[in-house]
Design an enzyme around this catalytic site. Structure first.
Site, PDB file in Angstrom:
ATOM      1  N   ARG A   8      -9.054  -0.170   7.921  1.00  0.00           N
ATOM      2  CA  ARG A   8      -8.169  -0.677   6.879  1.00  0.00           C
ATOM      3  C   ARG A   8      -8.862  -1.855   6.194  1.00  0.00           C
ATOM      4  O   ARG A   8      -9.561  -2.637   6.841  1.00  0.00           O
ATOM      5  CB  ARG A   8      -6.835  -1.132   7.483  1.00  0.00           C
ATOM      6  CG  ARG A   8      -5.816  -1.564   6.446  1.00  0.00           C
ATOM      7  CD  ARG A   8      -4.557  -2.092   7.098  1.00  0.00           C
ATOM      8  NE  ARG A   8      -3.631  -2.600   6.097  1.00  0.00           N
ATOM      9  CZ  ARG A   8      -2.574  -3.349   6.360  1.00  0.00           C
ATOM     10  NH1 ARG A   8      -2.288  -3.688   7.609  1.00  0.00           N
ATOM     11  NH2 ARG A   8      -1.795  -3.772   5.373  1.00  0.00           N
ATOM     12  N   HIS A   9      -8.689  -1.970   4.890  1.00  0.00           N
ATOM     13  CA  HIS A   9      -9.317  -3.050   4.124  1.00  0.00           C
ATOM     14  C   HIS A   9      -8.950  -4.429   4.677  1.00  0.00           C
ATOM     15  O   HIS A   9      -7.954  -4.596   5.390  1.00  0.00           O
ATOM     16  CB  HIS A   9      -8.898  -2.972   2.656  1.00  0.00           C
ATOM     17  CG  HIS A   9      -7.408  -3.116   2.457  1.00  0.00           C
ATOM     18  ND1 HIS A   9      -6.759  -4.336   2.482  1.00  0.00           N
ATOM     19  CD2 HIS A   9      -6.461  -2.179   2.248  1.00  0.00           C
ATOM     20  CE1 HIS A   9      -5.479  -4.159   2.287  1.00  0.00           C
ATOM     21  NE2 HIS A   9      -5.257  -2.864   2.155  1.00  0.00           N
ATOM     22  N   GLY A  10      -9.737  -5.438   4.314  1.00  0.00           N
ATOM     23  CA  GLY A  10      -9.433  -6.804   4.694  1.00  0.00           C
ATOM     24  C   GLY A  10      -8.204  -7.333   3.966  1.00  0.00           C
ATOM     25  O   GLY A  10      -7.674  -6.683   3.052  1.00  0.00           O
ATOM     26  N   SER A  12      -5.666  -8.691   1.544  1.00  0.00           N
ATOM     27  CA  SER A  12      -5.625  -8.783   0.087  1.00  0.00           C
ATOM     28  C   SER A  12      -4.744  -9.957  -0.330  1.00  0.00           C
ATOM     29  O   SER A  12      -4.020 -10.543   0.489  1.00  0.00           O
ATOM     30  CB  SER A  12      -5.067  -7.487  -0.516  1.00  0.00           C
ATOM     31  OG  SER A  12      -3.665  -7.392  -0.290  1.00  0.00           O
ATOM     32  N   THR A  13      -4.780 -10.277  -1.617  1.00  0.00           N
ATOM     33  CA  THR A  13      -3.953 -11.375  -2.113  1.00  0.00           C
ATOM     34  C   THR A  13      -2.469 -11.083  -1.900  1.00  0.00           C
ATOM     35  O   THR A  13      -1.695 -11.990  -1.584  1.00  0.00           O
ATOM     36  CB  THR A  13      -4.218 -11.634  -3.605  1.00  0.00           C
ATOM     37  OG1 THR A  13      -4.029 -10.418  -4.340  1.00  0.00           O
ATOM     38  CG2 THR A  13      -5.650 -12.115  -3.813  1.00  0.00           C
ATOM     39  N   ASN A  15      -1.295  -9.015   0.495  1.00  0.00           N
ATOM     40  CA  ASN A  15      -1.048  -9.113   1.942  1.00  0.00           C
ATOM     41  C   ASN A  15      -0.684 -10.554   2.281  1.00  0.00           C
ATOM     42  O   ASN A  15       0.283 -10.820   3.007  1.00  0.00           O
ATOM     43  CB  ASN A  15      -2.283  -8.728   2.743  1.00  0.00           C
ATOM     44  CG  ASN A  15      -2.598  -7.250   2.726  1.00  0.00           C
ATOM     45  OD1 ASN A  15      -3.760  -6.871   2.742  1.00  0.00           O
ATOM     46  ND2 ASN A  15      -1.588  -6.390   2.700  1.00  0.00           N
ATOM     47  N   THR A  21       2.328  -3.552  -1.985  1.00  0.00           N
ATOM     48  CA  THR A  21       1.186  -3.422  -2.882  1.00  0.00           C
ATOM     49  C   THR A  21       1.032  -2.010  -3.439  1.00  0.00           C
ATOM     50  O   THR A  21       0.956  -1.821  -4.648  1.00  0.00           O
ATOM     51  CB  THR A  21      -0.110  -3.837  -2.167  1.00  0.00           C
ATOM     52  OG1 THR A  21       0.077  -5.105  -1.553  1.00  0.00           O
ATOM     53  CG2 THR A  21      -1.254  -3.938  -3.161  1.00  0.00           C
ATOM     54  N   GLY A  22       0.955  -1.021  -2.574  1.00  0.00           N
ATOM     55  CA  GLY A  22       0.820   0.348  -3.046  1.00  0.00           C
ATOM     56  C   GLY A  22      -0.424   0.567  -3.884  1.00  0.00           C
ATOM     57  O   GLY A  22      -1.528   0.219  -3.484  1.00  0.00           O
ATOM     58  N   ARG A  60      -9.616  -3.410  -3.192  1.00  0.00           N
ATOM     59  CA  ARG A  60      -9.565  -4.060  -1.877  1.00  0.00           C
ATOM     60  C   ARG A  60     -10.252  -3.219  -0.813  1.00  0.00           C
ATOM     61  O   ARG A  60     -10.844  -3.751   0.129  1.00  0.00           O
ATOM     62  CB  ARG A  60      -8.121  -4.382  -1.484  1.00  0.00           C
ATOM     63  CG  ARG A  60      -7.153  -3.207  -1.437  1.00  0.00           C
ATOM     64  CD  ARG A  60      -5.727  -3.740  -1.341  1.00  0.00           C
ATOM     65  NE  ARG A  60      -4.694  -2.736  -1.143  1.00  0.00           N
ATOM     66  CZ  ARG A  60      -4.096  -2.064  -2.124  1.00  0.00           C
ATOM     67  NH1 ARG A  60      -4.459  -2.280  -3.392  1.00  0.00           N
ATOM     68  NH2 ARG A  60      -3.138  -1.185  -1.859  1.00  0.00           N
ATOM     69  N   GLU A  87      -3.583   3.939  -1.112  1.00  0.00           N
ATOM     70  CA  GLU A  87      -2.424   3.577  -0.310  1.00  0.00           C
ATOM     71  C   GLU A  87      -1.194   4.399  -0.721  1.00  0.00           C
ATOM     72  O   GLU A  87      -1.157   4.976  -1.823  1.00  0.00           O
ATOM     73  CB  GLU A  87      -2.139   2.072  -0.493  1.00  0.00           C
ATOM     74  CG  GLU A  87      -0.883   1.532   0.187  1.00  0.00           C
ATOM     75  CD  GLU A  87      -0.899   1.683   1.701  1.00  0.00           C
ATOM     76  OE1 GLU A  87      -0.933   2.840   2.170  1.00  0.00           O
ATOM     77  OE2 GLU A  87      -0.838   0.669   2.405  1.00  0.00           O
ATOM     78  N   ARG A 115       7.821   2.346   6.868  1.00  0.00           N
ATOM     79  CA  ARG A 115       7.223   3.062   7.984  1.00  0.00           C
ATOM     80  C   ARG A 115       7.820   4.436   8.283  1.00  0.00           C
ATOM     81  O   ARG A 115       7.276   5.171   9.097  1.00  0.00           O
ATOM     82  CB  ARG A 115       7.342   2.205   9.258  1.00  0.00           C
ATOM     83  CG  ARG A 115       6.512   0.921   9.212  1.00  0.00           C
ATOM     84  CD  ARG A 115       5.046   1.258   9.298  1.00  0.00           C
ATOM     85  NE  ARG A 115       4.197   0.076   9.242  1.00  0.00           N
ATOM     86  CZ  ARG A 115       3.540  -0.324   8.172  1.00  0.00           C
ATOM     87  NH1 ARG A 115       3.664   0.359   7.040  1.00  0.00           N
ATOM     88  NH2 ARG A 115       2.774  -1.397   8.200  1.00  0.00           N
ATOM     89  N   HIS A 182      -6.493   2.394   3.567  1.00  0.00           N
ATOM     90  CA  HIS A 182      -5.300   1.547   3.543  1.00  0.00           C
ATOM     91  C   HIS A 182      -4.385   1.865   4.725  1.00  0.00           C
ATOM     92  O   HIS A 182      -4.521   2.901   5.373  1.00  0.00           O
ATOM     93  CB  HIS A 182      -4.558   1.765   2.231  1.00  0.00           C
ATOM     94  CG  HIS A 182      -5.441   1.581   1.037  1.00  0.00           C
ATOM     95  ND1 HIS A 182      -5.528   0.403   0.341  1.00  0.00           N
ATOM     96  CD2 HIS A 182      -6.319   2.432   0.429  1.00  0.00           C
ATOM     97  CE1 HIS A 182      -6.405   0.521  -0.640  1.00  0.00           C
ATOM     98  NE2 HIS A 182      -6.903   1.750  -0.601  1.00  0.00           N
TER      99      HIS A 182
END
Length: 253
Positions: A8-10, A12-13, A15, A21-22, A60, A87, A115, A182
């Site tokens: 999974r990406h690091g 993000s702003t 996050n 975000t999607g 991201r 994502e 979820r 994602h």
């Protein structure tokens, strides 16, 4: 033995700001870049040598992959980008703060939106400027395939053809592949690989920038899967992801 690493990406702003975000194309934070670099160093220390990498159309994930390959001195390997690894599309929820949304609609409803398997948030209106049909990067994608919102089921239906037809078959000739994507797109792949029931997928929370390794035998049968890193730290990160959809302490329930 053959291996596929899911990452999974690091951070993000969004996050950091605890926002849905999607498909919104937000950037990495400084922490996100540092964590991506650390993931690359860890993979190098563990002796991984990737034959090819895959990522989404969202920066991201792309930037996380770039950081990882740079720290591994493997910038030269082939990289393939696909919108199918994007994502889950959060529809009208995109940009909203998760805790504030939980205060308004309740934690249970937010958990369902985040979820659950087959419940999608309200869709973006057709005239919304965030509608992916207006984005140049998706100009080659048929309108019917571009989501205005998605459930996890619909996200998986989008991802699995790419996994089954493109990524996984490459393991017949490659030894190690890397997929940087994602939280929900990777949850869909993990659900498929581990045969996780629909009613249990709600409990799977992926931490950012932690390599998740899947090992296969030469007949491509899954033999084991595990995270790289300190188990206690990874557990804390998973709990933090799970708590993103809860109301702030002292806030309205």
């Amino acid at each position: 033995m053959k291996r596929i690493v899911l990452l999974r990406h690091g951070e993000s702003t969004w996050n950091k700001e605890n926002r849905f975000t999607g498909w919104t194309d937000v950037d990495l934070t400084e922490k996100g870049i540092a964590d991506a670099n650390q993931a690359g160093k860890l993979l190098k220390e563990k002796g991984f040598h990737f034959d090819k990498a895959y990522t989404s159309f969202l920066k991201r994930a792309v930037k996380t992959l770039n950081c990882v390959l740079d720290k591994m001195d493997q910038d030269w390997i082939p990289v393939e980008k696909s919108w199918r690894l994007n994502e889950k599309h959060y529809g009208a929820l995109q940009g909203l703060n998760k805790s504030e949304t939980a205060s308004k609609y309740g934690e249970e409803q937010v958990l369902i939106w985040r979820r659950s398997f087959n419940v999608a948030p309200d869709a973006l209106p057709e005239d919304d400027p965030r509608n992916p049909t207006t984005d140049a990067r998706y100009k080659e994608v048929p309108d019917k395939d571009l989501p205005r919102t998605e459930s996890l089921k619909e996200t998986i239906d989008r991802i699995l053809p790419y996994w089954k037809c493109i990524i996984f078959p490459n393991l017949t000739t490659a030894n190690e592949l890397l997929v940087v994507a994602h939280g929900n797109s990777l949850r869909g792949i993990i659900k498929y690989l581990r045969h996780i029931p629909e009613d249990e997928i709600v409990g799977l929370n992926l931490p950012t920038a932690v390599p998740y390794v899947f090992e296969f035998d030469d007949n491509l049968n899954l033999k084991k899967d595990y995270f790289l890193g300190d188990p206690e730290e990874i557990k804390k990160q998973m709990e933090a992801v799970a708590n993103q959809g809860k109301t702030e302490p002292g806030g309205e329930k």
